[in-house]
Design an enzyme around this catalytic site. Structure first.
Site, PDB file in Angstrom:
ATOM      1  N   THR A  14      27.558 -13.181  -6.152  1.00  0.00           N
ATOM      2  CA  THR A  14      28.318 -12.936  -7.386  1.00  0.00           C
ATOM      3  C   THR A  14      29.679 -13.611  -7.359  1.00  0.00           C
ATOM      4  OG1 THR A  14      27.198 -10.807  -7.671  1.00  0.00           O
ATOM      5  CG2 THR A  14      29.239 -11.153  -8.903  1.00  0.00           C
ATOM      6  N   VAL A  15      30.407 -13.459  -6.256  1.00  0.00           N
ATOM      7  CA  VAL A  15      31.751 -14.035  -6.157  1.00  0.00           C
ATOM      8  C   VAL A  15      31.685 -15.551  -6.031  1.00  0.00           C
ATOM      9  CG1 VAL A  15      33.889 -14.102  -4.821  1.00  0.00           C
ATOM     10  CG2 VAL A  15      32.708 -11.923  -5.173  1.00  0.00           C
ATOM     11  N   LYS A 107      37.076  -8.872   4.196  1.00  0.00           N
ATOM     12  CA  LYS A 107      38.015  -7.894   4.750  1.00  0.00           C
ATOM     13  C   LYS A 107      37.662  -7.473   6.171  1.00  0.00           C
ATOM     14  CE  LYS A 107      35.394  -4.532   2.115  1.00  0.00           C
ATOM     15  NZ  LYS A 107      34.693  -5.523   1.281  1.00  0.00           N
ATOM     16  N   VAL A 134      41.521  -7.873  -0.211  1.00  0.00           N
ATOM     17  CA  VAL A 134      42.097  -6.561  -0.517  1.00  0.00           C
ATOM     18  C   VAL A 134      42.300  -6.429  -2.021  1.00  0.00           C
ATOM     19  CG1 VAL A 134      44.049  -4.997  -0.162  1.00  0.00           C
ATOM     20  CG2 VAL A 134      43.296  -6.474   1.706  1.00  0.00           C
ATOM     21  N   ASP A 203      35.778   1.138   4.410  1.00  0.00           N
ATOM     22  CA  ASP A 203      36.178   0.009   3.575  1.00  0.00           C
ATOM     23  C   ASP A 203      37.676   0.061   3.297  1.00  0.00           C
ATOM     24  OD1 ASP A 203      35.488  -2.212   1.502  1.00  0.00           O
ATOM     25  OD2 ASP A 203      36.553  -0.705   0.316  1.00  0.00           O
ATOM     26  N   LYS A 207      40.963  -2.590   4.583  1.00  0.00           N
ATOM     27  CA  LYS A 207      41.974  -3.148   3.682  1.00  0.00           C
ATOM     28  C   LYS A 207      43.371  -2.667   4.050  1.00  0.00           C
ATOM     29  CE  LYS A 207      38.502  -3.328   0.018  1.00  0.00           C
ATOM     30  NZ  LYS A 207      37.967  -2.683  -1.198  1.00  0.00           N
TER      31      LYS A 207
END
Length: 440
Positions: A14-15, A107, A134, A203, A207
């Protein structure tokens, strides 16, 4: 105009697909702003046949991201594979050793290996940029590293996981259970099939340790973060928070203390009129407290293809302009050591829910347990009619009832000792709930 910046992208999920598309859409604006074009010349992805909704014609394809990282026809390697080790780590190391700048959204990689990678980037005099690692599209790393370079930061905290914020928002707005909200988050794609990494706080911890390194000049040490997730939060706690003028958020907090830098992730009650409390759904937010600017709160999309791609492209634009600086703002060799402070030394207010047998003397015993430890109570709440009905709809006599204690500032150690003492008295019938309160 200077020669184009040639980009190789590993990972076309997706990114990655959004980065390719946005670089093409914004090519004229980027060329004008950077003084040179930014052009994708090569990619690495496992499936060449998948329709990603973008034109990949004319690009050099690599099956192996490490081979792409070492390719002579790229200037910058963009790592969007994910994972703290494996191909992602090997490819980033390969690119840096080959004298190529690196942009990553990973991350976990930065949280576990950021310092070693920073040393390598500085040795080769290339960039290692990770704005997208982040808070998605929020430019928090650039803000801390550059915009606040003249400030001494005392505290940085925030909502850094959209999955948890979505679940807590739904629990409050619709009076739903944690399990039901989690299931709906999975159906909508906000939570993974295995949600452990999100809902147990890891998660957010990854970050937070990156932000702490940037804000306080300490090494990137995931082991220095106290981590607690949101599994234990139930509808009763959400409802009580609202009655008391708070909202429950999963916060990552890093702040200066007398003994060093305290780093912690846990559910937190925040005043419902504070900026951080107003951040709902999958949105992320970061609050920064510093000496010169005072207090800043940045909020925006914490995930999503376009939002995360926006941060990747911001890093590419800096590299195209020739801007290369130490990855963590200061040389890696100058970063201080960070160790995990015992959570027992944390000081603040607390919400404590003890489910007790509805017997004479139960509430008094709890109050005594807290008083014996020198803990001052702001309030103690026991509402038999409403709360007992929730715990025992059959309305049986003597059914367990919740007793909620709100304390003034005290230590975690004192709270834990008081809770243990109350349990020892024999009235507590379920595992206690302890939630920290941030009144700032």
């Amino acid at each position: 105009m200077a020669q184009s910046l040639r980009v190789g992208i590993a990972g076309l999920g997706t990114v990655g697909a959004s980065v390719v598309r946005l670089l093409d859409q914004q090519k004229d604006i980027l060329a004008a702003r950077c003084g040179r074009a930014i052009v994708v010349t090569a990619v690495a992805a496992r499936d060449r046949t998948r329709d990603r909704g973008i034109d990949l014609g004319g690009l050099q394809w690599y099956d192996d991201p490490v081979a792409l990282a070492d390719a002579p026809d790229i200037d910058v390697f963009v790592e969007l594979i994910g994972g703290e080790n494996g191909p992602a780590k090997k490819a980033v190391e390969t690119a840096l050793r080959a004298g190529k700048s690196v942009v990553t959204a990973n991350k976990a990689l930065i949280a576990h290996h950021g310092e070693a990678l920073a040393h390598l980037a500085e040795e080769r005099q290339v960039a290692l940029s990770f704005e997208a690692s982040v808070a998605g599209g929020i430019p928090v790393i650039k803000t801390v590293k550059e915009g606040l370079a003249g400030n001494r930061i005392s505290r940085i905290s925030g909502i850094l996981n959209g999955t948890c914020n979505y679940i807590l928002t739904r629990m409050e707005k619709e009076s739903l259970s944690f399990k039901k909200c989690l299931k709906q988050a999975q159906v909508l794609g906000y939570a993974e099939a295995d949600p452990t990494f999100d809902i147990d706080g890891y998660d957010t911890a990854h970050k937070l340790t990156i932000l702490a390194a940037l804000a306080f000049g300490v090494d990137v040490n995931i082991g220095a973060v106290y981590v607690e997730g949101i599994r234990s939060i139930d509808a009763f706690d959400i409802r009580m928070a609202k009655k008391l003028g708070y909202r429950i958020k999963l916060l990552g907090v890093a702040e200066r203390s007398e003994s060093g830098i305290e780093q912690r992730v846990h559910p937190t009650m925040v005043p419902d009129d504070s900026p951080i409390a107003r951040v709902m759904g999958v949105t992320n937010a970061v609050n920064i407290q510093a000496d010169a600017v005072g207090e800043l709160t940045l909020a925006g999309p914490g995930a999503g293809g376009d939002a995360t791609a926006s941060s990747v492209i911001a890093d590419l634009a800096d590299i195209a302009r020739g801007l290369v600086s130490p990855p963590f703002g200061a040389p890696a060799a100058s970063l201080g050591r960070s160790i995990q402070e015992p959570m027992q030394v944390h000081e603040g207010g607390y919400y404590v829910r003890l489910t007790v047998a509805d017997q004479p003397g139960a509430a008094a015993s709890i109050v005594t347990s807290f008083a014996d430890l020198g803990i001052s109570l702001e309030s103690i709440i026991q509402n038999r009619s409403e709360d007992a009905a929730q715990l025992d709809p059959a309305g049986r006599s003597g059914a367990p009832v919740p007793v909620v204690v709100i304390t003034y500032a005290t230590t975690e150690q004192a709270i834990r000792s008081a809770v243990d003492k109350a349990i020892a008295e024999g009235y507590v019938v379920e595992k206690p709930q302890v939630i920290r309160i941030e009144r700032e």
